[in-house]
Design an enzyme around this catalytic site. Structure first.
Site, PDB file in Angstrom:
ATOM      1  N   GLY A  43       0.814  -1.215   0.000  1.00 40.29           N
ATOM      2  CA  GLY A  43       0.000   0.000   0.000  1.00 40.29           C
ATOM      3  C   GLY A  43       0.839   1.253   0.000  1.00 40.29           C
ATOM      4  N   ASN A  44       1.993   1.214   0.700  1.00 39.29           N
ATOM      5  CA  ASN A  44       2.877   2.377   0.729  1.00 39.29           C
ATOM      6  C   ASN A  44       3.647   2.530  -0.580  1.00 39.29           C
ATOM      7  OD1 ASN A  44       2.342   3.445   3.340  1.00 39.29           O
ATOM      8  ND2 ASN A  44       3.452   1.735   4.240  1.00 39.29           N
TER       9      ASN A  44
ATOM     10  N   LYS B 244      -1.245  -2.820  13.289  1.00 45.76           N
ATOM     11  CA  LYS B 244      -1.239  -2.567  11.848  1.00 45.76           C
ATOM     12  C   LYS B 244      -1.437  -1.082  11.563  1.00 45.76           C
ATOM     13  CE  LYS B 244      -1.207  -3.753   7.518  1.00 45.76           C
ATOM     14  NZ  LYS B 244       0.061  -4.204   6.916  1.00 45.76           N
TER      15      LYS B 244
ATOM     16  N   LYS C 237      -1.525  -7.656   4.559  1.00 44.86           N
ATOM     17  CA  LYS C 237      -1.552  -8.014   3.145  1.00 44.86           C
ATOM     18  C   LYS C 237      -0.538  -9.095   2.799  1.00 44.86           C
ATOM     19  CE  LYS C 237       1.171  -5.829   0.916  1.00 44.86           C
ATOM     20  NZ  LYS C 237       2.638  -5.969   0.637  1.00 44.86           N
TER      21      LYS C 237
ATOM     22  N   LYS D   3       6.488  -8.867   6.195  1.00 43.88           N
ATOM     23  CA  LYS D   3       6.952  -9.290   4.871  1.00 43.88           C
ATOM     24  C   LYS D   3       7.898 -10.474   4.989  1.00 43.88           C
ATOM     25  CE  LYS D   3       6.465  -4.676   2.861  1.00 43.88           C
ATOM     26  NZ  LYS D   3       5.561  -4.231   3.949  1.00 43.88           N
TER      27      LYS D   3
END
Length: 308
Positions: free
Chosen positions: A9-10, A122, A205, A263
């Site tokens: 998203g970033n 989050k 995500k 991640k």
């Protein structure tokens, strides 16, 4: 090859940028220019983050009616449509006309007993200076946490348990469609008795993308973000970029829970559960990542840690 690409998203709305539709589209276009280079001959699934976007929608909703804001599951569904639309259009302008696209609203089950509901981590929405973040937290009942030298709102991030739309995603892939799904980690849902309902949370995500890639039997998972890989001592003079790593060795290094940590966890889980490769790298380097020339590659074949 079946390829799952998870766009951060970033990366789609960069840190410090004004949260305008045009800035987001410009970043989507950069991503799609890279994805278009690897799409031919590949079964392609695209997931994406939504932290900045869902935070923006929450702010807009508060401006409309602060007493009755839209819940995060509904805002997550909105971002899936918004970002999916942009990806479809920008990638569709680059690929042959006959390539079909489908954006799937993706409901993901979480566990009501997940400890994440007691410990929000989050980040969503824009970054704030400490004073403003503390003021907003007091006014709105938010939880906040540091993000670099700024602060952001944080919400619960329960683990994904089940992807309800996995069968139609498979059907679309088998028909040659590019599928955009699991946006923002999917729409968080849980059962209340025999009734499925939305949950006030945001699923990570990357963890959802790893589950998606595993259930789709993907050959490669690419986690595309705004940095070119995982580093030890990030931001320090001693920082070192990791080229390759075994999942066990990479997890032992420890990474920040609010940024690279999920991640790394997602990439390690996918590699360990499937025996396939996951790569963490920059959105602008997707072609090089798929070719094995960029990013941090996580694989059971690697012995320990290999630095660049």
């Amino acid at each position: 090859m079946r390829l799952v690409i998870a766009l951060g998203g970033n990366a789609l709305l960069r840190r410090g940028e004004a949260m305008t539709a045009q800035n987001q589209r410009d970043n989507v276009r950069v991503a799609c220019q890279q994805i278009a280079k690897v799409a031919p001959g590949v079964e392609l699934v695209i997931a994406h983050g939504n932290g900045p976007q869902v935070g923006l929608l929450a702010l807009q909703g508060n401006a409309f009616d602060a007493a009755n804001p839209y819940p995060l599951d509904v805002l997550g569904a909105e971002t899936e449509g918004m970002i999916g639309y942009m990806i479809e259009q920008e990638l569709g302008n680059l690929l042959p006309f006959e390539v079909p696209f489908a954006t799937i609203l993706t409901q993901v089950e979480v566990d009501s007993a997940d400890p994440a509901f007691k410990h929000p981590t989050k980040p969503i929405g824009p970054v704030y200076a400490r004073e403003e973040a503390e003021r907003l937290a007091a006014e709105k009942g938010w939880s906040i946490a540091p993000d670099g030298d700024k602060f952001r709102r944080v919400v619960a991030s329960p683990r994904p348990q089940r992807i309800f739309e996995i069968r139609p995603i498979k059907w679309l892939l088998e028909k040659g469609s590019v599928v955009i799904c699991a946006g923002g980690g999917g729409i968080p849902t849980m059962y209340d008795g025999d009734q499925l309902r939305g949950v006030e949370a945001v699923i990570d995500k990357d963890l959802c993308s790893a589950l998606l890639a595993e259930q789709l039997n993907a050959d490669l998972l690419v986690i595309a973000t705004d940095v070119d890989g995982a580093y030890v001592d990030w931001g320090k003079p001693s920082q070192r970029a990791i080229a390759e790593a075994h999942p066990d060795a990479l997890e032992d290094l420890g990474f920040a829970a609010g940024s690279m940590g999920p991640k790394v966890q997602a990439a390690c889980e996918f590699a360990r559960n499937t025996g396939c490769v996951a790569v963490i790298g920059s959105l602008e380097n997707i072609e090089a990542i798929v070719q094995g020339r960029s990013g941090t590659r996580i694989s059971l074949d690697c012995k320990g840690i290999v630095y660049r």
